[in-house]
Scaffold this active site. Structure first.
Site, PDB file in Angstrom:
ATOM      1  N   ILE A 102       0.727  -1.115   0.009  1.00  0.00           N
ATOM      2  CA  ILE A 102      -0.055   0.201   0.106  1.00  0.00           C
ATOM      3  C   ILE A 102       0.840   1.315   0.052  1.00  0.00           C
ATOM      4  CG2 ILE A 102      -0.162   0.267   2.627  1.00  0.00           C
ATOM      5  CD1 ILE A 102      -3.281   0.687   1.933  1.00  0.00           C
ATOM      6  N   GLY A 124      13.003  -3.301  11.632  1.00  0.00           N
ATOM      7  CA  GLY A 124      11.941  -2.508  10.894  1.00  0.00           C
ATOM      8  C   GLY A 124      10.750  -3.278  10.514  1.00  0.00           C
ATOM      9  N   GLN A 125      10.580  -4.394  11.206  1.00  0.00           N
ATOM     10  CA  GLN A 125       9.316  -5.055  11.038  1.00  0.00           C
ATOM     11  C   GLN A 125       8.034  -4.196  11.602  1.00  0.00           C
ATOM     12  OE1 GLN A 125       9.175  -9.134  12.126  1.00  0.00           O
ATOM     13  NE2 GLN A 125       7.113  -9.627  11.365  1.00  0.00           N
ATOM     14  N   HIS A 184       9.339  -8.876   1.273  1.00  0.00           N
ATOM     15  CA  HIS A 184       9.471  -7.852   0.214  1.00  0.00           C
ATOM     16  C   HIS A 184      10.116  -8.281  -1.073  1.00  0.00           C
ATOM     17  CE1 HIS A 184       8.188  -4.742   3.526  1.00  0.00           C
ATOM     18  NE2 HIS A 184       8.821  -5.749   4.277  1.00  0.00           N
ATOM     19  N   HIS A 203       6.440 -12.006   6.054  1.00  0.00           N
ATOM     20  CA  HIS A 203       6.312 -11.512   4.641  1.00  0.00           C
ATOM     21  C   HIS A 203       7.653 -11.299   4.061  1.00  0.00           C
ATOM     22  CE1 HIS A 203       5.952  -8.092   7.050  1.00  0.00           C
ATOM     23  NE2 HIS A 203       6.449  -7.420   6.216  1.00  0.00           N
ATOM     24  N   ASN A 258      12.123  -8.128   7.032  1.00  0.00           N
ATOM     25  CA  ASN A 258      12.673  -7.424   8.049  1.00  0.00           C
ATOM     26  C   ASN A 258      12.115  -8.270   9.270  1.00  0.00           C
ATOM     27  OD1 ASN A 258      13.233  -5.274   6.564  1.00  0.00           O
ATOM     28  ND2 ASN A 258      11.113  -4.448   6.687  1.00  0.00           N
TER      29      ASN A 258
END
Ligand code: 5GP
Ligand code: ZN
Length: 111
Positions: free
Chosen positions: A32, A94-95, A103, A101, A88
């Site tokens: 998003i 940075g998660q 990226h 998931h 991450n």
């Protein structure tokens, strides 16, 4: 489904997403808030919190996702130009979404 997990809601069809691929084990949808021209998220259907929660039994779906990456990249037109796969781990890594998931990021330069 894990309550209050946005990715579980997307997978269940209870929240919207722009899907690139889905089957019974994994889904891929556009981020998003992309950080590159192409930025999709490859997500196991099973709610696994993070790399820190992985167990041996998760090996099949994880390898499936990584093996599927080249097909996803192909469908997005960046297989040959190249891309990054990034995971991450944890808040300090940075998660932000605690449903594992990968990226898939690219599209800076198309081949
Ligand atoms: P993380 O930082 O946890 O590795 O990455 C989570 C990613 O999910 C972020 O890049 C963020 O933009 C994306 N994201 C967060 N909420 C949503 C959502 O509701 N829909 C979609 N498509 N992506 C989301
Ligand atoms: Zn979840």
């Amino acid at each position: 489904m894990t309550k209050d997990c946005i990715f579980c809601k997307i997978i269940a069809g209870e929240a919207p997403a722009n899907f690139v691929y889905k089957d019974g084990d994994m889904v891929v949808f556009h981020n998003i808030n992309p950080s590159a021209p192409i930025h999709v998220l490859m997500v196991p259907v099973e709610h696994i919190e993070s790399v820190n929660s992985l167990e041996e039994k998760h090996g099949a779906v994880l390898s499936k996702i990584i093996i599927k990456a080249k097909e996803v990249a192909q469908s997005l037109g960046i297989r040959d130009s190249g891309y990054k796969l990034v995971v991450n781990v944890g808040t300090g890594g940075g998660q932000v979404i605690f449903h594992l998931h990968i990226h898939l990021i690219g599209g800076w330069e198309k081949a």
